[in-house]
Design a protein around this motif. Structure first.
Motif, short mmCIF file in Angstrom:
data_model
loop_
_atom_site.label_atom_id
_atom_site.label_comp_id
_atom_site.label_asym_id
_atom_site.label_seq_id
_atom_site.Cartn_x
_atom_site.Cartn_y
_atom_site.Cartn_z
N UNK A 182 0.91 -1.23 -0.09
CA UNK A 182 0.02 -0.10 0.03
C UNK A 182 1.01 1.12 0.03
N UNK A 183 2.19 1.14 0.38
CA UNK A 183 2.90 2.41 0.62
C UNK A 183 3.02 3.22 -0.67
N UNK A 184 3.22 4.47 -0.54
CA UNK A 184 3.59 5.33 -1.76
C UNK A 184 4.58 6.28 -1.11
N UNK A 192 4.94 5.52 7.54
CA UNK A 192 4.35 5.34 6.31
C UNK A 192 2.97 6.27 6.23
N UNK A 193 2.54 6.93 5.08
CA UNK A 193 1.56 7.49 5.08
C UNK A 193 0.61 7.00 3.90
N UNK A 194 -0.57 6.95 4.11
CA UNK A 194 -1.73 6.11 3.29
C UNK A 194 -2.70 6.88 2.37
N UNK A 195 -2.42 8.15 2.65
CA UNK A 195 -3.65 9.09 1.89
C UNK A 195 -3.05 9.78 0.64
N UNK A 196 -1.88 9.94 0.66
CA UNK A 196 -1.39 10.82 -0.70
C UNK A 196 -1.15 10.10 -1.77
N UNK A 197 -1.72 10.39 -2.75
CA UNK A 197 -1.51 9.43 -4.12
C UNK A 197 -1.10 10.22 -5.32
#
Length: 276
Positions: A182-184, A192-197
């Protein structure tokens, strides 16, 4: 023998077949390494899985977040969304065979004889490569065990996003799944951040793409990943290859031939605006 790496297929069966036709792919002589997200959102997840499975040992796949989500849907832990386009696969008479095949795939692979690694999302900056391999093996064992449903039900959630705070087996499992599928972006301290795509130029200043925080770990290695369509394969970091080029969103499917680093693309057969 040629080794090919392909980005997120996501049910784009016709594009995959056309792309492999471009390079005269042979299951008898070549290998196809799939960087996760074989299914979901695209039109033909069932045909994609049947084709990949038909290639036998020539396919070397890793699990992506959509592949794991499919396992959870089949187990009754989550419900499929209409946008997942998984009805045909889930209602197929051989769905259990497909699910079991997917569940046996690892989260991380190493190319034999070379320092070349592949995972769906990349390498979390709080890990060394040996730590990533060890954590992946534990998580894979859980998914492949008789307690698969129990572990799949525990993978959802965003905490902990800090490996140092992952104390229980469940917390370590969840961090491993999130870090490898899931990481970006990560915060500057590696959490880890999970919201910025978005693309990196549009991200908040307190976030960095994971690959800008792993330079020391990856100095002598190569890493192939997918998951991040907004990059469109553009990454100016030596030894890293971003292969998700948004085919399912109207972009293209990308194939990397390893021995000469040649890239081949097949444009989406359905014209859509690129989004996530």
């Amino acid at each position: 023998m040629a080794i090919y790496f392909v980005g997120d297929i996501q049910g784009c069966y016709s594009e995959l077949k056309a792309l492999l036709k471009q390079v005269n792919f042979s299951a008898k002589h070549d290998q196809l390494w799939v960087a996760g997200d074989m299914v979901a959102r695209g039109p033909d997840s069932y045909k994609t899985m049947k084709y990949l499975m038909s290639l036998g040992d020539s396919v070397k796949a890793v699990l992506g977040n959509h592949d794991l989500h499919l396992l959870a849907i089949h187990a009754g832990i989550k419900k499929a969304k209409k946008s997942d386009h998984l009805d045909t696969l889930l209602s197929a008479p051989d769905v259990k065979e497909i699910i079991n095949w997917i569940a046996q795939q690892p989260l991380l692979r190493k190319l034999p004889g070379e320092d070349v690694y592949m995972s769906h999302a990349g390498l979390p900056p709080q890990w060394t490569i040996p730590q990533a391999i060890a954590a992946a093996k534990v998580a894979e064992k859980n998914i492949q065990s008789a307690e698969r449903e129990k572990w799949l039900s525990r993978m959802y959630g965003e905490k902990p996003n800090d490996w140092q705070k992952a104390e229980t087996k469940t917390e370590k499992f969840r961090y491993t799944i999130n870090g490898l599928t899931r990481m970006r972006y990560c915060y500057l301290n590696g959490k880890l951040d999970f919201h910025c795509k978005t693309a990196p130029e549009d991200a908040a200043k307190n976030l960095k793409p994971w690959f800008l925080l792993t330079k020391n770990q990856l100095k002598k290695s190569h890493w192939i990943f997918g998951h991040w369509a907004a990059l469109m394969g553009k990454i100016n970091v030596k030894g890293l290859y971003a292969l998700d080029t948004g085919c399912v969103w109207g972009g293209h499917l990308t194939l990397l031939r390893w021995h000469d680093k040649a890239l081949f693309i097949e444009g989406s057969h359905k014209k859509l605006a690129i989004k996530q």
